[in-house]
Design a protein around this motif. Structure first.
Motif, PDB file in Angstrom:
ATOM      1  N   TYR A 239      20.886  56.076  50.417  1.00  0.00           N
ATOM      2  CA  TYR A 239      20.397  57.280  51.107  1.00  0.00           C
ATOM      3  C   TYR A 239      19.910  56.902  52.516  1.00  0.00           C
ATOM      4  CZ  TYR A 239      17.455  61.027  52.688  1.00  0.00           C
ATOM      5  OH  TYR A 239      16.896  62.004  53.471  1.00  0.00           O
ATOM      6  N   CYS A 240      19.119  55.836  52.587  1.00  0.00           N
ATOM      7  CA  CYS A 240      18.572  55.424  53.887  1.00  0.00           C
ATOM      8  C   CYS A 240      19.693  54.994  54.827  1.00  0.00           C
ATOM      9  CB  CYS A 240      17.588  54.265  53.717  1.00  0.00           C
ATOM     10  SG  CYS A 240      16.118  54.735  52.808  1.00  0.00           S
ATOM     11  N   ALA A 241      20.636  54.202  54.275  1.00  0.00           N
ATOM     12  CA  ALA A 241      21.721  53.703  55.120  1.00  0.00           C
ATOM     13  C   ALA A 241      22.548  54.859  55.685  1.00  0.00           C
ATOM     14  CB  ALA A 241      22.612  52.747  54.323  1.00  0.00           C
TER      15      ALA A 241
ATOM     16  N   ARG B 237       6.287  55.756  52.952  1.00  0.00           N
ATOM     17  CA  ARG B 237       5.941  55.112  54.224  1.00  0.00           C
ATOM     18  C   ARG B 237       6.780  55.621  55.385  1.00  0.00           C
ATOM     19  NH1 ARG B 237       3.764  49.744  53.571  1.00  0.00           N
ATOM     20  NH2 ARG B 237       2.608  49.978  51.669  1.00  0.00           N
ATOM     21  N   CYS B 238       7.646  56.578  55.129  1.00  0.00           N
ATOM     22  CA  CYS B 238       8.568  57.008  56.203  1.00  0.00           C
ATOM     23  C   CYS B 238       7.809  57.441  57.457  1.00  0.00           C
ATOM     24  CB  CYS B 238       9.447  58.155  55.722  1.00  0.00           C
ATOM     25  SG  CYS B 238      10.591  57.666  54.432  1.00  0.00           S
ATOM     26  N   ASN B 239       6.737  58.205  57.279  1.00  0.00           N
ATOM     27  CA  ASN B 239       6.004  58.669  58.463  1.00  0.00           C
ATOM     28  C   ASN B 239       5.404  57.500  59.246  1.00  0.00           C
ATOM     29  OD1 ASN B 239       6.628  61.265  57.998  1.00  0.00           O
ATOM     30  ND2 ASN B 239       4.590  61.906  57.295  1.00  0.00           N
TER      31      ASN B 239
ATOM     32  N   GLU C 143      15.436  51.094  45.790  1.00  0.00           N
ATOM     33  CA  GLU C 143      15.149  52.416  46.369  1.00  0.00           C
ATOM     34  C   GLU C 143      13.895  52.290  47.217  1.00  0.00           C
ATOM     35  OE1 GLU C 143      15.557  55.827  43.669  1.00  0.00           O
ATOM     36  OE2 GLU C 143      13.766  56.597  44.645  1.00  0.00           O
ATOM     37  N   ARG C 144      14.074  52.440  48.515  1.00  0.00           N
ATOM     38  CA  ARG C 144      12.939  52.202  49.423  1.00  0.00           C
ATOM     39  C   ARG C 144      11.776  53.145  49.127  1.00  0.00           C
ATOM     40  NH1 ARG C 144      15.002  50.295  55.384  1.00  0.00           N
ATOM     41  NH2 ARG C 144      16.592  48.874  54.619  1.00  0.00           N
ATOM     42  N   ASP C 145      10.597  52.612  49.381  1.00  0.00           N
ATOM     43  CA  ASP C 145       9.381  53.385  49.164  1.00  0.00           C
ATOM     44  C   ASP C 145       9.238  54.419  50.289  1.00  0.00           C
ATOM     45  OD1 ASP C 145       6.892  54.352  48.865  1.00  0.00           O
ATOM     46  OD2 ASP C 145       5.840  52.445  49.206  1.00  0.00           O
TER      47      ASP C 145
ATOM     48  N   ASN D 298      21.559  58.096  56.043  1.00  0.00           N
ATOM     49  CA  ASN D 298      20.848  59.220  56.676  1.00  0.00           C
ATOM     50  C   ASN D 298      19.802  58.876  57.722  1.00  0.00           C
ATOM     51  OD1 ASN D 298      21.839  61.638  55.106  1.00  0.00           O
ATOM     52  ND2 ASN D 298      21.237  60.237  53.466  1.00  0.00           N
ATOM     53  N   CYS D 299      19.372  57.623  57.778  1.00  0.00           N
ATOM     54  CA  CYS D 299      18.210  57.372  58.641  1.00  0.00           C
ATOM     55  C   CYS D 299      18.548  56.480  59.835  1.00  0.00           C
ATOM     56  CB  CYS D 299      17.088  56.740  57.820  1.00  0.00           C
ATOM     57  SG  CYS D 299      15.588  56.589  58.785  1.00  0.00           S
ATOM     58  N   TYR D 300      18.247  56.994  61.010  1.00  0.00           N
ATOM     59  CA  TYR D 300      18.492  56.241  62.250  1.00  0.00           C
ATOM     60  C   TYR D 300      17.666  54.949  62.295  1.00  0.00           C
ATOM     61  CZ  TYR D 300      18.709  55.258  67.267  1.00  0.00           C
ATOM     62  OH  TYR D 300      18.894  54.657  68.479  1.00  0.00           O
ATOM     63  N   LEU D 301      16.520  54.951  61.593  1.00  0.00           N
ATOM     64  CA  LEU D 301      15.613  53.795  61.673  1.00  0.00           C
ATOM     65  C   LEU D 301      15.933  52.706  60.637  1.00  0.00           C
ATOM     66  CD1 LEU D 301      12.283  55.788  62.124  1.00  0.00           C
ATOM     67  CD2 LEU D 301      13.724  54.797  63.899  1.00  0.00           C
ATOM     68  N   PHE D 302      17.018  52.896  59.880  1.00  0.00           N
ATOM     69  CA  PHE D 302      17.342  51.984  58.774  1.00  0.00           C
ATOM     70  C   PHE D 302      17.246  50.504  59.166  1.00  0.00           C
ATOM     71  CE2 PHE D 302      20.547  49.473  56.477  1.00  0.00           C
ATOM     72  CZ  PHE D 302      20.139  49.685  55.165  1.00  0.00           C
ATOM     73  N   ASN D 303      17.798  50.139  60.311  1.00  0.00           N
ATOM     74  CA  ASN D 303      17.849  48.701  60.665  1.00  0.00           C
ATOM     75  C   ASN D 303      16.492  48.112  61.028  1.00  0.00           C
ATOM     76  OD1 ASN D 303      20.556  48.508  60.213  1.00  0.00           O
ATOM     77  ND2 ASN D 303      21.163  48.678  62.369  1.00  0.00           N
ATOM     78  N   ILE D 304      15.502  48.960  61.303  1.00  0.00           N
ATOM     79  CA  ILE D 304      14.188  48.400  61.663  1.00  0.00           C
ATOM     80  C   ILE D 304      13.104  48.777  60.654  1.00  0.00           C
ATOM     81  CG2 ILE D 304      14.632  48.218  64.160  1.00  0.00           C
ATOM     82  CD1 ILE D 304      12.888  50.801  64.446  1.00  0.00           C
ATOM     83  N   CYS D 305      13.476  49.450  59.586  1.00  0.00           N
ATOM     84  CA  CYS D 305      12.474  49.871  58.597  1.00  0.00           C
ATOM     85  C   CYS D 305      12.209  48.718  57.641  1.00  0.00           C
ATOM     86  CB  CYS D 305      12.994  51.086  57.830  1.00  0.00           C
ATOM     87  SG  CYS D 305      11.912  51.564  56.483  1.00  0.00           S
ATOM     88  N   PRO D 306      10.994  48.171  57.646  1.00  0.00           N
ATOM     89  CA  PRO D 306      10.733  47.018  56.788  1.00  0.00           C
ATOM     90  C   PRO D 306      10.770  47.421  55.317  1.00  0.00           C
ATOM     91  CG  PRO D 306       8.722  47.717  57.902  1.00  0.00           C
ATOM     92  CD  PRO D 306       9.814  48.629  58.362  1.00  0.00           C
TER      93      PRO D 306
HETATM   94  S1  SF4 Z   1      12.412  54.434  53.959  1.00  0.00           S
HETATM   95 FE1  SF4 Z   1      12.231  56.249  55.291  1.00  0.00          FE
HETATM   96  S2  SF4 Z   1      12.056  55.443  57.379  1.00  0.00           S
HETATM   97 FE2  SF4 Z   1      12.800  53.769  56.089  1.00  0.00          FE
HETATM   98  S3  SF4 Z   1      15.031  53.829  56.297  1.00  0.00           S
HETATM   99 FE3  SF4 Z   1      14.501  55.061  54.484  1.00  0.00          FE
HETATM  100  S4  SF4 Z   1      14.296  57.175  55.224  1.00  0.00           S
HETATM  101 FE4  SF4 Z   1      14.213  55.793  57.018  1.00  0.00          FE
END
Ligand code: SF4
Ligand code: SF4
Length: 375
Positions: free
Chosen positions: A288-290, A320-322, A315-317, A292-300
């Motif tokens: 889902y993150c890969a 913490r998206c905000n 499945e990323r937590d 849909n999310c522009y920040l995927f490559n920098i989201c720890p």
């Molecule tokens: S966890 Fe949230 S901020 Fe991180 S890549 Fe997924 S949607 Fe983006």
């Protein structure tokens, strides 16, 4: 002994499940006082130090609080130091610092070149005391600074310290410590709206601090490589869990890293991971993150924390998206100011990176204005 540049194999031992503090955000729930057998540790270390396939090895003592087991650590280290090995190695531990006095301090002072200590420090006296069992005055900060000036400290932000974390980071840096990743505590719904404006104000304060004080290294919390958002999304694992690291528990069983241990998870939860091939990085990607999310490559991303929060390591937590968006937003603001400041002076070799940064700044601004209502 100093390790060479190449990333060492990380071999860890949980020397005790017990801790002398009760930090506000600790996720380790198993606190029995089982003992690790020194002979077993020596046997395991021998295997790793005599097998060239591991290259250099960093041997970590992990807890609970490792210095509760000073006698065991001392016995094992001195046994290793008296012998010749095929591989290079360094001993390391992260500590709450409260037991580094008397004989522990004397021994560490003598062996500081071959045994490194990392300190957990959450900021000013007031913040540290709120988060970490009133322990600030029990730590000899100067000793840590003197012995290991290049070692970063580990800082955690909890709901108790969220409204002061900029000053906490500044305090740590002004004191002379290098700061590693600043972790937001696990198991908190950081997407809760009440945190948005608080985190925003704190990050804004940090941006101002780094612009006014360029002599300080920018803390990772807003030092994100935003230009990577413009690169293709790669199916890679964020850390080395289960690859170039292994942690042995007190009973001699081993696990992929310090998060996936019986201190945090029940036996059934750990058994469920046995069939996972940790070397297959594609299993660790949140699709889902890969997608849909522009920040995927920098989201720890910590797979242990994912497993703790939602029962799935891949499945990323999302609680913490905000935070990630706010961090990206203020990292962009800082980058933008830096680009403006040196706009007439950008080297040819930097131009491509700066172009990517500018594109990322525009897109991140857009995302944050729409999704976080930042103006
Ligand atoms: S966890 Fe949230 S901020 Fe991180 S890549 Fe997924 S949607 Fe983006
Ligand atoms: S899963 Fe989490 S704790 Fe384990 S190595 Fe990766 S980042 Fe570290």
């Amino acid at each position: 002994m100093q390790l060479p540049e190449k990333r060492p194999y990380n071999l860890s031992f949980i020397v005790t499940h017990e801790c002398n503090l009760r930090c506000a955000y600790c996720y380790e729930s198993n606190r029995d006082n089982a003992q690790l057998d020194a002979d077993q540790v020596k046997r395991i270390i021998s295997e790793y130090l005599n097998n060239e396939k591991y290259g250099s090895v960093q041997i970590d003592f992990f807890g609970g609080e490792p210095w509760l087991k000073f006698d065991l650590i001392k016995e094992v280290c001195e046994w290793v130091w008296e012998r010749q090995w095929k591989n290079k190695y360094l001993f390391f531990t992260t500590t709450n610092g409260t037991l580094v006095h008397g004989e522990v301090k004397e021994w560490l002072g003598k062996n500081k070149e071959r045994f490194w200590c990392g300190l957990s420090l959450d900021g000013t006296r007031e913040t540290h005391n709120k988060n970490r069992s009133n322990s600030f005055d029990k730590i000899d900060l100067d000793f840590f600074l003197e012995c290991w000036p290049k070692q970063t400290v580990k800082m955690t932000i909890s709901p108790l310290s969220i409204d002061n974390f900029a000053d906490d980071i500044i305090f740590i840096q002004e004191k002379g410590f290098l700061i590693a990743g600043t972790n937001f505590a696990e198991g908190i719904d950081w997407n809760d709206k009440k945190y948005l404006s608080i985190v925003s104000k704190q990050l804004e304060k940090l941006v101002r601090f780094y612009l006014d004080n360029p002599q300080y290294e920018i803390a990772q919390i807003i030092n994100l490589a935003i230009e990577h958002c413009e690169s293709p999304k790669k199916a890679y694992k964020w850390c080395g869990t289960g690859d170039n690291m292994r942690i042995y528990d007190i009973d001699g069983k081993h696990y992929p890293c310090s998060f996936f241990t019986p201190m945090t998870f029940k036996k059934e939860q750990l058994d469920a991971l046995k069939s996972i091939d940790f070397s297959d990085h594609s299993l660790f990607v949140d699709k889902y993150c890969a997608d849909n999310c522009y920040l995927f490559n920098i989201c720890p991303n910590c797979y242990g924390a994912n497993y703790l929060v939602n029962g799935k390591f891949n499945e990323r937590d999302k609680s913490r998206c905000n935070l990630v968006k706010l961090q990206a937003y203020y990292a962009s603001a800082l980058q933008a100011q830096k680009i403006i400041a040196k706009s007439s002076n950008i080297e040819v070799s930097e131009k491509n990176k700066v172009a990517l940064q500018i594109r990322a700044i525009e897109k991140i601004n857009d995302i944050c204005q729409k999704e976080l209502f930042i103006e």
